[in-house]
Scaffold this motif. Structure first.
Motif, PDB file in Angstrom:
ATOM      1  N   ILE A  10       0.837  -1.197   0.000  1.00 58.60           N
ATOM      2  CA  ILE A  10       0.000   0.000   0.000  1.00 58.60           C
ATOM      3  C   ILE A  10       0.872   1.247   0.000  1.00 58.60           C
ATOM      4  O   ILE A  10       1.729   1.418   0.870  1.00 58.60           O
ATOM      5  N   GLU A  11       0.657   2.116  -0.993  1.00 62.62           N
ATOM      6  CA  GLU A  11       1.324   3.403  -1.011  1.00 62.62           C
ATOM      7  C   GLU A  11       0.473   4.439  -0.290  1.00 62.62           C
ATOM      8  O   GLU A  11      -0.759   4.330  -0.255  1.00 62.62           O
ATOM      9  N   GLU A  12       1.108   5.449   0.257  1.00 62.56           N
ATOM     10  CA  GLU A  12       0.426   6.407   1.129  1.00 62.56           C
ATOM     11  C   GLU A  12      -0.699   7.149   0.425  1.00 62.56           C
ATOM     12  O   GLU A  12      -1.694   7.516   1.045  1.00 62.56           O
ATOM     13  N   ASN A  13      -0.575   7.388  -0.858  1.00 61.35           N
ATOM     14  CA  ASN A  13      -1.573   8.177  -1.581  1.00 61.35           C
ATOM     15  C   ASN A  13      -2.575   7.301  -2.331  1.00 61.35           C
ATOM     16  O   ASN A  13      -3.199   7.740  -3.297  1.00 61.35           O
ATOM     17  N   CYS A  14      -2.755   6.055  -1.896  1.00 61.54           N
ATOM     18  CA  CYS A  14      -3.718   5.200  -2.578  1.00 61.54           C
ATOM     19  C   CYS A  14      -5.138   5.491  -2.093  1.00 61.54           C
ATOM     20  O   CYS A  14      -5.342   6.100  -1.042  1.00 61.54           O
ATOM     21  N   SER A  15      -6.110   5.034  -2.845  1.00 60.22           N
ATOM     22  CA  SER A  15      -7.515   5.276  -2.517  1.00 60.22           C
ATOM     23  C   SER A  15      -7.976   4.395  -1.366  1.00 60.22           C
ATOM     24  O   SER A  15      -7.467   3.285  -1.167  1.00 60.22           O
ATOM     25  N   PRO A  16      -8.989   4.854  -0.627  1.00 58.40           N
ATOM     26  CA  PRO A  16      -9.599   4.030   0.422  1.00 58.40           C
ATOM     27  C   PRO A  16     -10.538   3.007  -0.185  1.00 58.40           C
ATOM     28  O   PRO A  16     -10.864   3.068  -1.381  1.00 58.40           O
ATOM     29  N   ILE A  17     -10.983   2.074   0.619  1.00 53.51           N
ATOM     30  CA  ILE A  17     -12.154   1.284   0.280  1.00 53.51           C
ATOM     31  C   ILE A  17     -13.346   1.998   0.905  1.00 53.51           C
ATOM     32  O   ILE A  17     -13.303   2.378   2.080  1.00 53.51           O
ATOM     33  N   LYS A  18     -14.383   2.244   0.107  1.00 52.26           N
ATOM     34  CA  LYS A  18     -15.538   3.023   0.558  1.00 52.26           C
ATOM     35  C   LYS A  18     -16.763   2.122   0.659  1.00 52.26           C
ATOM     36  O   LYS A  18     -17.009   1.287  -0.219  1.00 52.26           O
ATOM     37  N   PHE A  19     -17.510   2.342   1.719  1.00 53.85           N
ATOM     38  CA  PHE A  19     -18.776   1.650   1.935  1.00 53.85           C
ATOM     39  C   PHE A  19     -19.855   2.726   1.980  1.00 53.85           C
ATOM     40  O   PHE A  19     -20.041   3.383   3.004  1.00 53.85           O
ATOM     41  N   PRO A  20     -20.540   2.961   0.854  1.00 55.57           N
ATOM     42  CA  PRO A  20     -21.543   4.024   0.832  1.00 55.57           C
ATOM     43  C   PRO A  20     -22.630   3.814   1.892  1.00 55.57           C
ATOM     44  O   PRO A  20     -22.938   2.659   2.225  1.00 55.57           O
ATOM     45  N   PRO A  21     -23.165   4.899   2.468  1.00 61.15           N
ATOM     46  CA  PRO A  21     -22.975   6.267   1.970  1.00 61.15           C
ATOM     47  C   PRO A  21     -21.787   7.021   2.569  1.00 61.15           C
ATOM     48  O   PRO A  21     -21.339   7.993   1.965  1.00 61.15           O
ATOM     49  N   LYS A  22     -21.239   6.603   3.722  1.00 64.01           N
ATOM     50  CA  LYS A  22     -20.295   7.495   4.396  1.00 64.01           C
ATOM     51  C   LYS A  22     -18.977   6.862   4.834  1.00 64.01           C
ATOM     52  O   LYS A  22     -18.017   7.576   5.070  1.00 64.01           O
ATOM     53  N   LEU A  23     -18.923   5.542   4.995  1.00 62.94           N
ATOM     54  CA  LEU A  23     -17.737   4.937   5.604  1.00 62.94           C
ATOM     55  C   LEU A  23     -16.596   4.802   4.599  1.00 62.94           C
ATOM     56  O   LEU A  23     -16.790   4.270   3.505  1.00 62.94           O
ATOM     57  N   GLU A  24     -15.421   5.277   4.972  1.00 64.51           N
ATOM     58  CA  GLU A  24     -14.203   5.102   4.188  1.00 64.51           C
ATOM     59  C   GLU A  24     -13.129   4.541   5.096  1.00 64.51           C
ATOM     60  O   GLU A  24     -12.955   5.007   6.222  1.00 64.51           O
ATOM     61  N   ILE A  25     -12.404   3.549   4.611  1.00 64.85           N
ATOM     62  CA  ILE A  25     -11.304   2.967   5.373  1.00 64.85           C
ATOM     63  C   ILE A  25     -10.038   3.072   4.539  1.00 64.85           C
ATOM     64  O   ILE A  25      -9.982   2.580   3.400  1.00 64.85           O
ATOM     65  N   ASN A  26      -9.037   3.734   5.087  1.00 65.85           N
ATOM     66  CA  ASN A  26      -7.754   3.878   4.410  1.00 65.85           C
ATOM     67  C   ASN A  26      -6.883   2.664   4.732  1.00 65.85           C
ATOM     68  O   ASN A  26      -6.513   2.449   5.889  1.00 65.85           O
TER      69      ASN A  26
END
Length: 201
Positions: free
Chosen positions: A137-153
């Protein structure tokens, strides 16, 4: 939003599991597997070698190179880490649901995202749980998102576990992100298994 932490004991020692909720109802679990940097590097090298030997990507909601969903049946080079992931998922789910049962591996594949790659919003059908284990994992990679609001880096050595019917996506990434993904199910339904993972958008 993080709302709970649980300290669990497993064969690999005591560790913390963070519990988040989608729509206040559907749990998403994160923890670290406590692998050394050398162990993670070895898993990453196996993934890179596997891609070299299998350059053609599968086609799905994942708009990045990813291996066949039955990668665990096509090679034994991931057997050790697969067992470790499944055991951890068993520990988390059994503790959370107060049951004692064993998950079985239905699907397993490698995802390798490069700049601009993404995954469309989707869920997994026909299985109970899905998970991701991050190995590069690189520092500037995208999160995994669980709509509508949860994001996990994600970070290296992180396991993310969630009900397979929970929708999730990955926005276009700026940094590389390599992970093992799995679908897990029970050979039979546990006697007191809850039904609240049934999900609709």
């Amino acid at each position: 939003m993080q709302i709970n932490q649980k300290d669990l004991s497993s064969e690999h020692g005591k560790h913390t599991v963070d519990v988040y909720y989608v729509k206040g109802k559907y749990p998403v679990f994160t923890t670290l597997l406590n692998h050394s940097s050398e162990e993670i590097r070895s898993i990453k090298e196996s993934a890179i070698q596997y891609r070299k030997e299998n350059p053609k990507s599968n086609k799905s909601n994942v708009k990045a190179w990813h291996s066949h969903y039955l990668t665990h049946e096509r090679t034994n080079c991931f057997d050790d880490i697969n067992r470790r992931i499944i055991n951890e998922c068993d520990t988390i789910i059994n503790h959370f649901n107060n049951i004692n049962d064993r998950l079985v591996l239905q699907d397993m594949w490698i995802n390798m995202y490069e700049k601009g790659d993404y995954t469309d919003n989707h869920s997994h059908t026909g299985v109970k749980y899905s998970c991701c284990y991050y190995i590069d994992i690189e520092e500037n990679c995208s999160p995994i998102k669980f709509p509508p609001k949860l994001e996990i880096n994600p970070k290296n050595d992180m396991l993310v576990l969630f009900g397979a019917s929970v929708f999730h996506e990955v926005p276009p990434t700026n940094g590389k992100r390599t992970l093992i993904a799995m679908n897990l199910d029970y050979p039979r339904r546990p006697p007191n298994s809850p039904t609240y993972f049934e999900y609709s958008q």
